[in-house]
Design an enzyme around this catalytic site. Structure first.
Site, PDB file in Angstrom:
ATOM      1  N   HIS A 145      -2.996   0.761   3.607  1.00 34.75           N
ATOM      2  CA  HIS A 145      -2.371   1.394   2.343  1.00 34.75           C
ATOM      3  C   HIS A 145      -3.608   1.397   1.440  1.00 34.75           C
ATOM      4  O   HIS A 145      -4.484   0.434   1.480  1.00 34.75           O
ATOM      5  CB  HIS A 145      -1.345   0.140   1.857  1.00 34.75           C
ATOM      6  CG  HIS A 145      -1.013   0.740   0.478  1.00 34.75           C
ATOM      7  ND1 HIS A 145      -0.388   1.701   0.047  1.00 34.75           N
ATOM      8  CD2 HIS A 145      -1.123  -0.249  -0.585  1.00 34.75           C
ATOM      9  CE1 HIS A 145      -0.341   1.779  -1.178  1.00 34.75           C
ATOM     10  NE2 HIS A 145      -0.668   0.693  -1.561  1.00 34.75           N
ATOM     11  N   CYS A 176       5.208  -0.506  -2.684  1.00 38.46           N
ATOM     12  CA  CYS A 176       4.591   0.604  -1.551  1.00 38.46           C
ATOM     13  C   CYS A 176       4.817   0.207  -0.265  1.00 38.46           C
ATOM     14  O   CYS A 176       4.681   1.062   0.787  1.00 38.46           O
ATOM     15  CB  CYS A 176       2.840   0.602  -1.635  1.00 38.46           C
ATOM     16  SG  CYS A 176       2.340   0.982  -3.346  1.00 38.46           S
ATOM     17  N   GLU A 183       9.482   4.083  -4.599  1.00 43.03           N
ATOM     18  CA  GLU A 183       9.630   3.573  -5.706  1.00 43.03           C
ATOM     19  C   GLU A 183       9.765   4.303  -7.193  1.00 43.03           C
ATOM     20  O   GLU A 183       9.513   3.912  -8.152  1.00 43.03           O
ATOM     21  CB  GLU A 183       8.463   2.416  -5.769  1.00 43.03           C
ATOM     22  CG  GLU A 183       7.024   2.967  -5.941  1.00 43.03           C
ATOM     23  CD  GLU A 183       6.203   1.820  -6.332  1.00 43.03           C
ATOM     24  OE1 GLU A 183       6.020   1.643  -7.564  1.00 43.03           O
ATOM     25  OE2 GLU A 183       5.522   1.268  -5.399  1.00 43.03           O
TER      26      GLU A 183
END
Length: 469
Positions: A250, A122, A88
């Site tokens: 994550h 993400c 990103e």
């Protein structure tokens, strides 16, 4: 299954597709920000963060880990048939990161390479992994390997979120007969529209912190329920956390990882009817019903009674220490790496656990704001082919891994350097368009050998990179 890259002969559908190899690339900040000691290191669970000056970017980090993957694992550039980048933090509105790393393959005459960039907060790296695995399993596969590159820079505006900045990149080699194989049919996803984190423009994202935490945990609830249903239909056995040996999350910051595992531990107890009586006994606010009935009705993440979250964190600590902590060192020291975050945990787990992973199940939770998330599992195994056993066995991957050493050798940087890098990023975004510049940190002696770095962006906005020999 042996790889026969140039022949073009048809291949049978491969088995055990997964990860063959992986490469990865705040106390002073508390003092500078004038916050109480421990707010970042204890409150967020972070030990440090990584940042980039204007001489490094998502491209240079991709090139570094890609080259290291090829060199360290003896992969010929002609063995690569698919490359996807999850990011990103792109450097161009049209030209993808994948195109910038192609010179590493072009040098070997290899330009027949599928794949492009994937952008979704993400989650882009995980989408790339799933796409790469699907390519290997598809009729399009020609016997070559796929590579997934995850590269991102997280930088936040001054304030409490800034301590969750970070930077990093991961390269994953995807192919058949893998030492960490994706379990076929055992993945569950959740996609939904939300404005928990997004980037409408400028150097910093727009973040709704409380909403982001809620979305992360609520999506975990949904994915675990769906994964458990699929597991039970596929295996005919109850799905329980006891069947999982390791869990990788994550990690925007480590405290959220701790909360997420406590949440998973709680959901597991609710699903299996073992938690209601324990909550009653502990006096921490069990539901109105008791026993097995209570266990079927977990509290949403934002409506837990006082004391319940603390009880869960304490009760799940020993399990967290065994199943989660071995994959968190890179995340705790490098900060939020966005698309690279959850996959850095794979490389870390290989280094800390090695051949002991054989026969173990690894649960992986990938979350991207917006919302996109997948809960999937990998199984450690020994490759059956002699060629893969020699190159990609877990003990061999552990033997060549240098993560701990590289983290220990990182030169500590003063807060002033981090603030200068953030200010430089603001300057480069202030014009609202492309900027030609020469990097302001010309001395590269502090960069490790084998690191790519940006030298300049010329007046046609071509980006020029060099290799620190």
């Amino acid at each position: 299954m042996a790889v026969d890259a140039p022949s073009g002969r048809p291949h049978a559908q491969p088995d055990n597709v997964g990860i063959l190899a992986a490469e990865v690339r705040q106390e002073d900040l508390e003092k500078h920000d004038g916050v109480p000691s421990g707010k970042y290191t204890i409150g967020l669970g972070q030990q440090g963060l990584s940042f980039c000056g204007d001489r490094e970017d998502s491209v240079s980090m991709c090139m570094t880990v890609f080259r290291r993957l090829l060199v360290r694992h003896g992969v010929d550039a002609r063995e690569i048939g698919h490359v996807q980048c999850g990011t990103e933090t792109s450097v161009d509105g049209s030209k993808g990161l994948k195109t910038y790393v192609m010179p590493l393959l072009e040098e070997a005459g290899n330009t027949d390479v599928e794949g492009v960039d994937l952008v979704q907060a993400c989650y882009g790296g995980t989408a790339a992994v799933l796409n790469a695995a699907a390519w290997v399993e598809s009729r399009a596969w020609d016997g070559r390997y796929a590579v997934v590159l995850c590269s991102d820079i997280a930088l936040y505006a001054p304030g409490p979120a800034r301590a969750t900045s970070g930077a990093g990149a991961v390269a994953l080699l995807i192919g058949p007969d893998a030492p960490l194989a994706l379990e076929r049919g055992l993945q569950a996803s959740h996609m939904q529209h939300a404005y928990d984190f997004y980037k409408p423009g400028g150097p910093y994202p727009a973040v709704d912190g409380p909403l982001s935490v809620y979305c992360y945990l609520h999506t975990l609830d949904t994915c675990w329920a769906r994964y458990a249903d699929k597991y039970e239909r596929r295996t005919g056995r109850p799905c329980a956390l006891d069947a999982v040996d390791h869990v990788i999350f994550h990690a925007p910051y480590n405290k959220l990882v701790q909360k997420a595992y406590a949440r998973l531990w709680y959901l597991d107890g609710c699903r299996n009817g073992e938690l209601g009586a324990a909550l009653d006994a502990a006096g921490v606010g069990a539901p109105a019903e008791s026993g097995a009935a209570a266990s079927r009705h977990p509290f949403p993440p934002t409506s837990m009674p006082p004391g319940l979250e603390k009880y869960l964190l304490t009760s799940a600590f020993a399990s967290y220490d065994a199943k989660v902590r071995p994959s968190t060192c890179v995340q705790r020291q490098c900060g939020n790496m966005y698309a690279a975050s959850v996959w850095s945990g794979v490389a870390q787990l290989i280094e800390t656990t090695g051949a002991a992973l054989e026969g173990r199940r690894v649960l992986l939770y990938s979350y991207g704001s917006g919302i996109s998330a997948t809960l999937l599992s990998l199984v450690g195994r020994r490759p059956t082919s002699d060629a893969h056993a020699a190159r990609f066995s877990l003990d061999r991957l552990q033997a060549v891994s240098t993560l701990a050493m590289r983290l220990a050798r990182r030169p500590p940087a003063p807060v002033a350097d981090f603030l200068a890098a953030a200010a430089r990023s603001e300057d480069l975004h202030s014009s609202g368009g492309a900027v030609a510049y020469t990097t302001s940190w010309p001395d590269v002696r502090d960069l490790a050998q084998g690191t790519y770095y940006l030298t300049k962006v010329d007046d046609r906005f071509h980006r020029h990179y060099a290799l620190r020999e």
